[in-house]
Design a protein around this motif. Sequence first.
Motif, short mmCIF file in Angstrom:
data_model
loop_
_atom_site.label_atom_id
_atom_site.label_comp_id
_atom_site.label_asym_id
_atom_site.label_seq_id
_atom_site.Cartn_x
_atom_site.Cartn_y
_atom_site.Cartn_z
N GLN A 214 -14.37 -6.56 -10.52
CA GLN A 214 -15.13 -7.68 -10.49
C GLN A 214 -15.49 -8.57 -11.64
O GLN A 214 -15.58 -9.71 -11.53
N PHE A 245 -19.02 -4.29 -4.20
CA PHE A 245 -20.36 -4.30 -4.06
C PHE A 245 -21.02 -3.44 -5.38
O PHE A 245 -22.16 -2.90 -5.30
N GLY A 246 -20.56 -3.85 -6.49
CA GLY A 246 -21.02 -3.30 -7.61
C GLY A 246 -20.31 -2.14 -8.34
O GLY A 246 -20.18 -1.73 -9.45
N LEU A 249 -17.72 -3.12 -11.08
CA LEU A 249 -17.89 -3.91 -12.21
C LEU A 249 -17.51 -3.53 -13.47
O LEU A 249 -17.44 -4.40 -14.44
N ALA A 351 -25.15 0.04 -10.79
CA ALA A 351 -25.30 -1.07 -9.75
C ALA A 351 -24.60 -1.15 -8.60
O ALA A 351 -23.36 -0.78 -8.32
N MET A 352 -25.39 -1.35 -7.34
CA MET A 352 -24.77 -1.56 -6.15
C MET A 352 -25.55 -2.74 -5.46
O MET A 352 -26.77 -2.87 -5.77
N ARG A 353 -25.14 -3.57 -4.68
CA ARG A 353 -25.50 -4.69 -4.02
C ARG A 353 -27.25 -4.89 -4.22
O ARG A 353 -27.81 -4.32 -3.72
N ALA A 354 -27.48 -5.76 -5.01
CA ALA A 354 -28.83 -5.97 -5.31
C ALA A 354 -29.49 -4.89 -6.01
O ALA A 354 -30.50 -4.25 -5.49
N PRO A 355 -28.90 -4.47 -7.05
CA PRO A 355 -29.57 -3.32 -7.67
C PRO A 355 -30.94 -3.42 -7.88
O PRO A 355 -31.32 -4.63 -8.32
N SER A 509 -17.92 -11.66 -10.78
CA SER A 509 -18.75 -11.28 -9.71
C SER A 509 -19.61 -10.35 -9.71
O SER A 509 -19.21 -9.05 -9.79
N GLY A 510 -20.77 -10.52 -9.67
CA GLY A 510 -21.90 -9.42 -10.02
C GLY A 510 -23.21 -10.18 -9.75
O GLY A 510 -23.64 -11.29 -9.84
N GLY A 511 -24.34 -9.42 -9.16
CA GLY A 511 -25.73 -9.95 -9.28
C GLY A 511 -25.95 -11.22 -8.45
O GLY A 511 -26.85 -11.98 -8.80
N GLU A 695 -26.44 -11.30 -2.26
CA GLU A 695 -27.45 -9.93 -2.56
C GLU A 695 -28.71 -10.07 -1.65
O GLU A 695 -29.43 -9.23 -1.14
MO1 MOS Z 1 -23.23 -6.41 -8.02
S1 MOS Z 1 -23.99 -4.75 -7.73
O1 MOS Z 1 -24.06 -6.91 -9.62
O2 MOS Z 1 -21.69 -6.29 -7.62
#
Ligand code: MOS
Length: 733
Positions: A214, A245-246, A249, A351-355, A509-511, A695
Motif C-alpha cells: 500500500q 486493509f492495512g 502498509l 493497523a486494520m481498516r479505520a484503526p 493508500s492508508g487511513g 474507512e
Molecule cells: Mo489503513 S488500516 O491505514 O490501510
Amino acid sequence: MKFDTPATTNPIDQLKVIGRPTDRIDGPLKTTGTAPYANDRHDVAPNQAYGYVVVAGIAKGRVTAIDTSRARAAPRVLAVVTAQNAGPLGKGIFNVAALLAGPEVQHYHQAVGLVVAETFEQARSAAGLVRLDYELAPGAFDLSTASASAVKPKDGSSGPADAAVGDFAGAFAKAPVTLDATYTTPDQSHAMMEPHATVAVWEGDRLTVWTSNQMINWSAGDLARALGIAREKVRLVSPFVGGGFGGKLFLRADVLLAALGARATNRAVRVALPRPLMANNTTHRPATIQRIRIGCRRNGKIIAIGHESWSGNLPGGAAETAVNQTRLLYAGANRMTATRLAVLDLPEGSAMRAPGEASGMMALEIAMDEMAEKVGMDPVKFRVLNDTQEDPEKPGRPFSQRQLVKCLELGAERFAWNRRNPRPGRVRDGRWLVGMGMAAAFRNNLVTRSAARVRLDNRGVLTVETDMTDIGTGSYTIIAQTAAETMGLPLEKVAVRLGDSTFPVSCGSGGQWGGNNSTAGVYAACMKLRDAVAEKAGLDPAQAVFADGQVRGGDRRLALADIAGDAGLVAEDHIEYGDLDKRYQQSTFGAHFVEAAVDAATCEIRIRRMLAVCAAGRILNPKSARSQVIGAMTMGVGAALMEALEVDKRRGFFVNHDLASYEVPVHADIPHQEVIFLDETDPISSPMKAKGVGELGICGVAAAVANAVYNATGVRVRDYPITLDKLLHGLPA
Ligand code: MOS
C-alpha cells in the motif's frame, strides 16, 4: 503547491468529469484476469525460482538448532536462507517484529528461513525437511490477564494516550442517569483476497521487487534499511493490490525473504505467503477491552463521558487507539479518555481498516444505544441532542464541516426508522424476531503531502505518474478523472501509472487519506502543467481556458497535442498542507441503519437491509465511493457477527488461521445495502474539497448490527462477535 487557505473556485468545480459515476478504468484488466498482480509476474524476469517460507512453531523463545542439511540435499533446491547465513540485517522503521527471526523468536509463525528451489512444490517439500529445535520461553497471550499490568503508552501520532477536560469523576458521580459498561472486541485478520507475494531480482547491487504493497515509499525505504543498502538501489513496484486493509502498509516477510533468496541464488525469486501463514506471520487488528461511562441529565444531555481502552502488543508495538473518536463525537463538559497497553507475545498488532475508530465505535455506539434507552429517548434523537459543532476538548475550534445531524435525520427518514418498535423483542415475522438498530459513523480525515508527474505528448495524451497505489479502491479512476478535469481532456486521453518507487512520492493508500491527497497532488502537477502549456502557447495562464483537448485565450485556440509537440511537456509538483488541519477539526461523518432478524429458536442472525448516509466532502466518483462504503459495511457485518481470531492462550497463536475457519461475510449474508452521500464540499480539506470514505464506511456498522440484534431480541451482547451462543440464554419465550 501550498494549500494553506481554504479552496476557492477552481477547475475541479467544473464537475465535467469529477463527481461522475465513471466505471473503473482498470476494470477490463481486472475482469479479464490480466491485471498483473505480484504473484503473476512471470513476465518481469526469466528463469524464476520459488521460495517457501519456513516459520517458527513456537510463540516465544529461541531456535537452539536449525538443521537445513536434508532440505539442502532435496531435489533441485538452490539455497536455504536463515538468519545464520543471510548476512547482517538492519531494522526498518515500520515493523516491530523481525521479518526474518533467529535465534530469538518473537511470535508464532515468525519466519526463520526460506527454501529456494526450481519449483514451488520442490521448495515447499524441502521446507518441510528443515529441522528446528527450540527453547521455549513463557509468554503472555491473554489480554484479559495482561491488561492488569498494562501501562500508559507514549503519545502516538493520532493523539495523546490520555485526555481530560473538566471534572469527569465528579460530574459522573452526580449525574442522575449513568451507564458504566465494558465491551470487548477480538483480534481480527485483514483477510484480503490477494496474499502477500513478491518477485525479487538483483541486477548487480540494484534490487527490484514486484510486490503487493500500500505504501511504496515507506516500504522501499524499509527494504533498503533492512538490507543495509542505499535507498536509490531499491525499486519497489506494486501497480495492483488485491486488497490490503492495512495488512500491506509495511514490508512483510515475503519481500525481504525474496530479496535474500534472490541474492543467495543469483536468480529471480518468487515468494508468496501461503494463506495458513498469514494470520500469524503478518499483522492483525488487536483485541480491545473498553470501559465506557456516560452520565446524563434526565433530559438526555450528556454531562460526563469517559472511555478507557486496553489492548496488547509485542514490546515496541503500539496501542489500539480506540478512544480517539470519543474525544470528538459528542458534546459534554466533563470528559476523560485513556489508552492502556499491555505486553502480549501474540503476533504483531497493527493497523486494520479505520484503526482505532473501527474498534472504538463498536463499543461507543452500543453504549450510546444503551444510554438512549436509559433516558427514554429514541437513539437517533439522543445523538442529535448531543451533537457538537466545535471540538469538545477545545471550545472555539470548529470542524471544517460537520453534518452528522443531517446524516442521522436523513437516514432515519429513508430507512423508515419510525416503524421501529422501541420495546425490544416485540416484532415477529414468522419464526424470526425482527429489529432495527442504528449508529453514528465517524472517522478523521488526514491530510498529507502527495506528489505526481504529468506528461503531455504530441497525441494529446496525458500520462500521470505517482507512486500512489490502488488497493481496489479506485485510485486509477479518480486520478484520471482529476487530470482530465484539470486539463480539459476526455478521460480516454489520460493514462495513469501507479505503484512504482521511481515515480514521485505520493501519500499512498492508508487511513482513508488516499483519495483526497493523491488527487490533490495530481491536481497540483496539472496546474503547473497548465502554466507551462500557456507559457509555451504565449497565453496568459490566468486567462487560459482548458477544454476539449484545447487551450483558448483571447481569440486563439490551440490543441494541447500541438503545443506539447514532439518533445512533449512535463510538470511535477506536490500538494503540501499548512495548518488548516490544526485550525479546524477535519473529520468524516455518517449514520448506519440496520434491520436484522434473529431465528426465535436457533438464534441464527440474518441482516435484512442496511443503509449508510455519509458526509465526506466532495464525492469524486460516486460509483467507486459507493463500492468503498458497501465493502466497509460488509466488513462491519463481519466484525459484528463472525470475525475473531481465536487465541490459543497456552501456546500463543491464532488457531483459525485460514479462510475455512476465519469467517467473513459472503454475498448471501448481505442482501440489501444502500448508500447515500450528502451533497457537500469541504474547501478546507484540499483543492479537491474531498475527504475519505473507505474507512468511514466501517465505523459504527458493527454497533448498528448489535443494536438491531438487541432490538430484535432484548439480549444485549457487549462481547463481539455476536454469535448464536451469546443470545440463546435470553431469547423471549
Ligand atoms: Mo489503513 S488500516 O491505514 O490501510
